[in-house]
Design a protein around this motif. Structure first.
Motif, PDB file in Angstrom:
ATOM      1  N   VAL A 296       0.853  -1.213   0.000  1.00 19.80           N
ATOM      2  CA  VAL A 296       0.000   0.000   0.000  1.00 19.80           C
ATOM      3  C   VAL A 296       0.881   1.252   0.000  1.00 19.80           C
ATOM      4  CG1 VAL A 296      -1.777   1.294   1.239  1.00 19.80           C
ATOM      5  CG2 VAL A 296      -1.867  -1.210   1.188  1.00 19.80           C
ATOM      6  N   ARG A 297       1.929   1.196   0.828  1.00 23.63           N
ATOM      7  CA  ARG A 297       2.815   2.370   0.893  1.00 23.63           C
ATOM      8  C   ARG A 297       3.503   2.644  -0.443  1.00 23.63           C
ATOM      9  NH1 ARG A 297       5.897   1.107   5.556  1.00 23.63           N
ATOM     10  NH2 ARG A 297       4.268   1.328   7.122  1.00 23.63           N
ATOM     11  N   LYS A 298       3.875   1.576  -1.114  1.00 24.19           N
ATOM     12  CA  LYS A 298       4.531   1.723  -2.428  1.00 24.19           C
ATOM     13  C   LYS A 298       3.563   2.396  -3.434  1.00 24.19           C
ATOM     14  CE  LYS A 298       7.368   0.650  -5.912  1.00 24.19           C
ATOM     15  NZ  LYS A 298       8.619   1.291  -6.175  1.00 24.19           N
ATOM     16  N   ALA A 299       2.304   1.935  -3.408  1.00 21.10           N
ATOM     17  CA  ALA A 299       1.306   2.542  -4.309  1.00 21.10           C
ATOM     18  C   ALA A 299       1.119   4.024  -3.960  1.00 21.10           C
ATOM     19  CB  ALA A 299      -0.024   1.795  -4.205  1.00 21.10           C
ATOM     20  N   ALA A 300       1.103   4.318  -2.659  1.00 18.79           N
ATOM     21  CA  ALA A 300       0.936   5.709  -2.213  1.00 18.79           C
ATOM     22  C   ALA A 300       2.104   6.568  -2.688  1.00 18.79           C
ATOM     23  CB  ALA A 300       0.804   5.761  -0.691  1.00 18.79           C
ATOM     24  N   CYS A 301       3.301   5.970  -2.670  1.00 21.21           N
ATOM     25  CA  CYS A 301       4.505   6.680  -3.130  1.00 21.21           C
ATOM     26  C   CYS A 301       4.385   7.039  -4.609  1.00 21.21           C
ATOM     27  CB  CYS A 301       5.713   5.767  -2.984  1.00 21.21           C
ATOM     28  SG  CYS A 301       6.720   6.200  -1.605  1.00 21.21           S
ATOM     29  N   LEU A 302       3.974   6.054  -5.403  1.00 18.08           N
ATOM     30  CA  LEU A 302       3.826   6.289  -6.848  1.00 18.08           C
ATOM     31  C   LEU A 302       2.792   7.376  -7.112  1.00 18.08           C
ATOM     32  CD1 LEU A 302       3.894   2.564  -7.992  1.00 18.08           C
ATOM     33  CD2 LEU A 302       5.629   4.299  -8.504  1.00 18.08           C
ATOM     34  N   MET A 303       1.719   7.339  -6.322  1.00 20.33           N
ATOM     35  CA  MET A 303       0.654   8.345  -6.453  1.00 20.33           C
ATOM     36  C   MET A 303       1.218   9.744  -6.178  1.00 20.33           C
ATOM     37  SD  MET A 303      -2.699   8.533  -3.999  1.00 20.33           S
ATOM     38  CE  MET A 303      -1.787   8.780  -2.474  1.00 20.33           C
ATOM     39  N   LYS A 304       2.002   9.851  -5.104  1.00 18.44           N
ATOM     40  CA  LYS A 304       2.595  11.142  -4.741  1.00 18.44           C
ATOM     41  C   LYS A 304       3.552  11.638  -5.823  1.00 18.44           C
ATOM     42  CE  LYS A 304       2.907  11.843   0.237  1.00 18.44           C
ATOM     43  NZ  LYS A 304       3.916  11.824   1.327  1.00 18.44           N
ATOM     44  N   GLU A 305       4.358  10.698  -6.330  1.00 23.07           N
ATOM     45  CA  GLU A 305       5.306  11.057  -7.390  1.00 23.07           C
ATOM     46  C   GLU A 305       4.597  11.681  -8.588  1.00 23.07           C
ATOM     47  OE1 GLU A 305       7.676   7.710  -8.687  1.00 23.07           O
ATOM     48  OE2 GLU A 305       8.486   7.509  -6.649  1.00 23.07           O
ATOM     49  N   LYS A 306       3.395  11.166  -8.873  1.00 26.74           N
ATOM     50  CA  LYS A 306       2.637  11.677 -10.026  1.00 26.74           C
ATOM     51  C   LYS A 306       1.860  12.940  -9.660  1.00 26.74           C
ATOM     52  CE  LYS A 306       3.086   8.071 -13.030  1.00 26.74           C
ATOM     53  NZ  LYS A 306       3.293   8.081 -14.468  1.00 26.74           N
ATOM     54  N   GLY A 307       1.975  13.372  -8.417  1.00 29.14           N
ATOM     55  CA  GLY A 307       1.343  14.630  -8.008  1.00 29.14           C
ATOM     56  C   GLY A 307      -0.103  14.496  -7.567  1.00 29.14           C
ATOM     57  N   TYR A 308      -0.512  13.281  -7.168  1.00 33.92           N
ATOM     58  CA  TYR A 308      -1.902  13.088  -6.749  1.00 33.92           C
ATOM     59  C   TYR A 308      -1.996  12.739  -5.271  1.00 33.92           C
ATOM     60  CZ  TYR A 308      -3.314  13.156 -11.606  1.00 33.92           C
ATOM     61  OH  TYR A 308      -3.553  13.552 -12.901  1.00 33.92           O
ATOM     62  N   HIS A 309      -3.178  12.958  -4.697  1.00 36.51           N
ATOM     63  CA  HIS A 309      -3.459  12.457  -3.346  1.00 36.51           C
ATOM     64  C   HIS A 309      -4.838  11.811  -3.359  1.00 36.51           C
ATOM     65  CE1 HIS A 309      -5.136  16.594  -3.232  1.00 36.51           C
ATOM     66  NE2 HIS A 309      -6.119  15.981  -2.608  1.00 36.51           N
ATOM     67  N   ILE A 310      -5.153  11.108  -2.277  1.00 33.98           N
ATOM     68  CA  ILE A 310      -6.447  10.423  -2.211  1.00 33.98           C
ATOM     69  C   ILE A 310      -7.557  11.450  -1.989  1.00 33.98           C
ATOM     70  CG2 ILE A 310      -7.868   8.777  -0.889  1.00 33.98           C
ATOM     71  CD1 ILE A 310      -5.624   7.283  -2.148  1.00 33.98           C
ATOM     72  N   ASN A 311      -8.569  11.417  -2.840  1.00 36.60           N
ATOM     73  CA  ASN A 311      -9.774  12.187  -2.553  1.00 36.60           C
ATOM     74  C   ASN A 311     -10.652  11.371  -1.604  1.00 36.60           C
ATOM     75  OD1 ASN A 311     -11.597  14.547  -3.266  1.00 36.60           O
ATOM     76  ND2 ASN A 311     -12.934  12.787  -3.624  1.00 36.60           N
ATOM     77  N   ASN A 312     -10.937  10.138  -1.956  1.00 36.30           N
ATOM     78  CA  ASN A 312     -11.643   9.211  -1.064  1.00 36.30           C
ATOM     79  C   ASN A 312     -11.500   7.798  -1.595  1.00 36.30           C
ATOM     80  OD1 ASN A 312     -13.508   9.818  -3.262  1.00 36.30           O
ATOM     81  ND2 ASN A 312     -14.956   8.571  -2.124  1.00 36.30           N
ATOM     82  N   ILE A 313     -11.757   6.847  -0.707  1.00 31.17           N
ATOM     83  CA  ILE A 313     -11.662   5.443  -1.118  1.00 31.17           C
ATOM     84  C   ILE A 313     -12.807   4.668  -0.479  1.00 31.17           C
ATOM     85  CG2 ILE A 313      -9.950   4.999   0.709  1.00 31.17           C
ATOM     86  CD1 ILE A 313      -8.715   2.965  -1.410  1.00 31.17           C
ATOM     87  N   ASP A 314     -13.362   3.748  -1.230  1.00 28.87           N
ATOM     88  CA  ASP A 314     -14.474   2.935  -0.731  1.00 28.87           C
ATOM     89  C   ASP A 314     -14.133   1.467  -0.976  1.00 28.87           C
ATOM     90  OD1 ASP A 314     -16.888   2.090   0.228  1.00 28.87           O
ATOM     91  OD2 ASP A 314     -18.035   2.653  -1.559  1.00 28.87           O
ATOM     92  N   SER A 315     -14.017   0.698   0.109  1.00 32.15           N
ATOM     93  CA  SER A 315     -13.632  -0.710  -0.010  1.00 32.15           C
ATOM     94  C   SER A 315     -14.714  -1.608   0.541  1.00 32.15           C
ATOM     95  CB  SER A 315     -12.335  -0.975   0.753  1.00 32.15           C
ATOM     96  OG  SER A 315     -11.291  -0.222   0.204  1.00 32.15           O
ATOM     97  N   LEU A 316     -14.739  -2.819  -0.003  1.00 30.63           N
ATOM     98  CA  LEU A 316     -15.744  -3.789   0.412  1.00 30.63           C
ATOM     99  C   LEU A 316     -15.043  -5.131   0.608  1.00 30.63           C
ATOM    100  CD1 LEU A 316     -18.781  -4.174   0.837  1.00 30.63           C
ATOM    101  CD2 LEU A 316     -19.042  -4.382  -1.629  1.00 30.63           C
ATOM    102  N   ILE A 317     -15.352  -5.799   1.731  1.00 30.03           N
ATOM    103  CA  ILE A 317     -14.811  -7.150   1.972  1.00 30.03           C
ATOM    104  C   ILE A 317     -15.957  -8.132   1.783  1.00 30.03           C
ATOM    105  CG2 ILE A 317     -13.760  -8.683   3.687  1.00 30.03           C
ATOM    106  CD1 ILE A 317     -12.796  -6.103   5.151  1.00 30.03           C
ATOM    107  N   PHE A 318     -15.708  -9.185   1.020  1.00 29.59           N
ATOM    108  CA  PHE A 318     -16.712 -10.240   0.840  1.00 29.59           C
ATOM    109  C   PHE A 318     -16.255 -11.454   1.643  1.00 29.59           C
ATOM    110  CE2 PHE A 318     -16.535  -7.614  -2.933  1.00 29.59           C
ATOM    111  CZ  PHE A 318     -17.857  -7.325  -3.198  1.00 29.59           C
ATOM    112  N   ALA A 319     -16.911 -11.733   2.755  1.00 34.86           N
ATOM    113  CA  ALA A 319     -16.506 -12.860   3.603  1.00 34.86           C
ATOM    114  C   ALA A 319     -17.726 -13.429   4.322  1.00 34.86           C
ATOM    115  CB  ALA A 319     -15.465 -12.393   4.623  1.00 34.86           C
ATOM    116  N   GLU A 320     -17.860 -14.750   4.279  1.00 31.84           N
ATOM    117  CA  GLU A 320     -18.981 -15.382   4.974  1.00 31.84           C
ATOM    118  C   GLU A 320     -18.726 -15.322   6.480  1.00 31.84           C
ATOM    119  OE1 GLU A 320     -21.173 -16.016   2.733  1.00 31.84           O
ATOM    120  OE2 GLU A 320     -22.704 -16.479   4.211  1.00 31.84           O
ATOM    121  N   LYS A 321     -17.489 -15.582   6.848  1.00 32.52           N
ATOM    122  CA  LYS A 321     -17.043 -15.623   8.237  1.00 32.52           C
ATOM    123  C   LYS A 321     -15.587 -15.183   8.275  1.00 32.52           C
ATOM    124  CE  LYS A 321     -19.414 -19.607  10.179  1.00 32.52           C
ATOM    125  NZ  LYS A 321     -19.150 -20.975  10.612  1.00 32.52           N
TER     126      LYS A 321
END
Ligand code: CTP
Ligand code: MG
Length: 345
Positions: A266-291
Motif C-alpha cells: 500500500v505504501r509503495k502505491a501511495a509513493c507512486l501516487m505522490k510522485e505523479k502529483g496526486y493524493h487520495i480524494n476518497n476510497i471505498d472498499s468492500l470485503i466479501f466474507a462469509e465468516k
C-alpha cells in the motif's frame, strides 16, 4: 473571418510545473489545445515561443503579457479582434459569440466581499475582468503602442484602452467557470481506479485483513501475507494511475516478497501516487466474507488505511458483506475485496 489573439507565451511561474503551464493536460488534452478548439472558425494569432500548433499564425512572445499582445496586434489584418488568455480553456462558445463591438470585455461579479483597508466596496459595482477582451483592432493597437512608449504595464487589455481613450466599453456577462489556470488549486484533475482481489482460505495461515490479525481457524493463502483488502486498495490506486496490476509491481514468484507485510504494498502505491502529483480524494472498499464477523475490526481497518495513505479517516470507507452462502466465498473457502478510489491532483 473573425480574428482572435491567443496568448500562450507566459512561464506559468505561479503554477510552478517547471514548464509552460499551457502544455499541462486536462481532460486528456493540453490546455492550449482546448483553448484553440473553443475558437473554431476563427483566424487564430497564436503567441508563443515554445508551443507551435497547426493551422495558426504563429507570433513571437514578449517578455510581458502586454508585449505579447502588442506583437500580435501588429500582425492582425482584421478590423476587429478578440484577445484571450491561453490559460482560460473553459471559455464557452455562447460567450465567444457575444464578443463583438468597438470595445468589450467578459467579466463576472465577485462572490466575496472586497475591502481595501477599512473601506468596503459595494459588491454590485465590482467586476472581475476575464477574457476575451477586444474590439477595434486599430484602437487596441494604438493604445498598446502608447503604453509601450510610456513604459506602462497593465494586467488586462481594456485598462490599456481606457487609460488613453474615452470609449464606451461593453461588459459581457461571463461565466464563473471561465477561470484562468494560475495556481495548483485551479487544476481540477481527478482519476478513478478500481480493483478486485480474492484469496483462498486455508488452515495453518494467519487471517490478516486491513493490517489486522483477526483470530480465526483459517487464514488467507498467498505469497505475501495475503491481505486482500490492502491488495485491492493498492491496486485501485495503480489502476487510477494506469500503472498496471499489482502482480506487475510485486511479482508473486519473487522470493523477496514471500510473506511480505502488505502495508508495504500500500505504501509503495501511495509513493507512486505522490510522485505523479496526486493524493487520495476518497476510497471505498468492500470485503466479501462469509465468516468471521468483520464489524469489530472495520474502524481499525479504516484507521490503518488512512494512516498508510496519509488521508483523513473520514475519506476512507470499509464495508463488509457476506455472499449469502453462495459459491466459494459463501461456502467460506475464500475471502475477496473490492476497492474504488478517487485521486485528486
Ligand atoms: N502570457 C503571454 N506572454 C507573457 C506572459 C503571459 O502570452 N509574457 C500569457 C500566458 O501564457 C497566459 C496569459 O498571458 O495565457 C495570462 O497570463 P498568466 O496567467 O499570468 O500566465 P503566466 O505568465 O504564464 O503565469 P505566471 O504569471 O504565473 O508566470
Ligand atoms: Mg503572468
Amino acid at each position: 473571418m473573425k480574428a482572435v489573439i491567443i496568448l500562450a507565451a507566459g512561464k506559468g511561474e505561479r503554477l510552478n510545473l517547471g514548464y509552460n503551464k499551457l502544455l499541462y493536460e486536462i481532460e486528456g488534452q493540453p490546455i492550449y489545445q482546448k483553448t484553440i478548439e473553443a475558437f473554431k472558425g476563427y483566424k487564430i494569432y497564436f503567441v508563443s515561443n515554445d508551443i507551435f500548433p497547426e493551422n495558426v499564425i504563429q507570433i513571437k512572445g514578449g517578455k510581458t503579457r502586454g508585449e505579447s499582445v502588442l506583437n500580435a496586434l501588429m500582425e492582425v489584418k482584421e478590423d476587429e479582434v478578440l484577445i484571450h488568455d491561453g490559460a482560460r480553456p473553459y471559455i464557452s462558445k455562447e460567450i465567444i459569440d457575444k464578443c463583438t463591438g468597438e470595445a468589450f470585455y467578459v467579466g463576472v461579479k465577485p462572490k466575496d466581499t472586497i475591502r481595501r483597508g477599512k473601506e468596503t466596496f459595494n459588491r454590485d459595482e465590482l467586476i472581475l475582468a476575464q477574457t476575451p477582451q477586444g474590439g477595434k483592432t486599430s484602437l487596441f493597437r494604438e493604445a498598446y503602442l502608447k503604453a509601450k512608449k510610456d513604459n506602462l504595464e497593465f494586467t488586462d487589455d481594456i485598462s490599456v484602452v481606457l487609460n488613453y481613450f474615452d470609449v464606451d466599453v461593453k461588459l459581457i456577462e461571463g461565466e464563473y467557470r471561465n477561470i484562468k489556470i494560475t495556481t495548483k488549486e485551479d487544476l481540477n484533475d481527478y482519476l478513478i481506479g478500481q480493483s478486485w482481489d480474492v484469496h483462498r482460505l486455508v488452515e495453518n495461515r494467519k487471517l490478516i485483513l486491513g493490517g489486522i490479525n483477526i483470530p480465526y481457524e483459517k487464514g488467507l493463502l498467498g505469497h505475501s501475507d495475503a491481505d486482500v483488502l490492502y491488495h485491492s486498495v493498492a491496486e485501485a490506486i495503480l489502476g487510477a494511475l494506469a500503472l498496471g496490476d499489482l502482480g506487475h509491481l510485486f511479482p508473486d514468484n519473487d522470493p523477496q516478497y514471500k510473506d511480505l507485510d502488505s502495508s508495504i504494498i500500500v505504501r509503495k502505491a501511495a509513493c507512486l501516487m505522490k510522485e505523479k502529483g496526486y493524493h487520495i480524494n476518497n476510497i471505498d472498499s468492500l470485503i466479501f466474507a462469509e465468516k468471521p464477523k468483520m464489524a469489530p475490526y472495520i474502524e481499525q481497518m479504516r484507521k490503518n488505511i488512512a494512516l498508510l495513505l496519509e488521508v483523513d479517516f473520514s475519506r476512507v470507507s470499509v464495508k463488509a458483506t457476506t455472499y449469502e452462502k453462495l459459491g466459494e466465498i459463501g461456502e467460506g473457502k475464500a475471502i475477496a475485496s473490492q476497492s474504488i478510489v478517487m485521486l485528486k491532483r
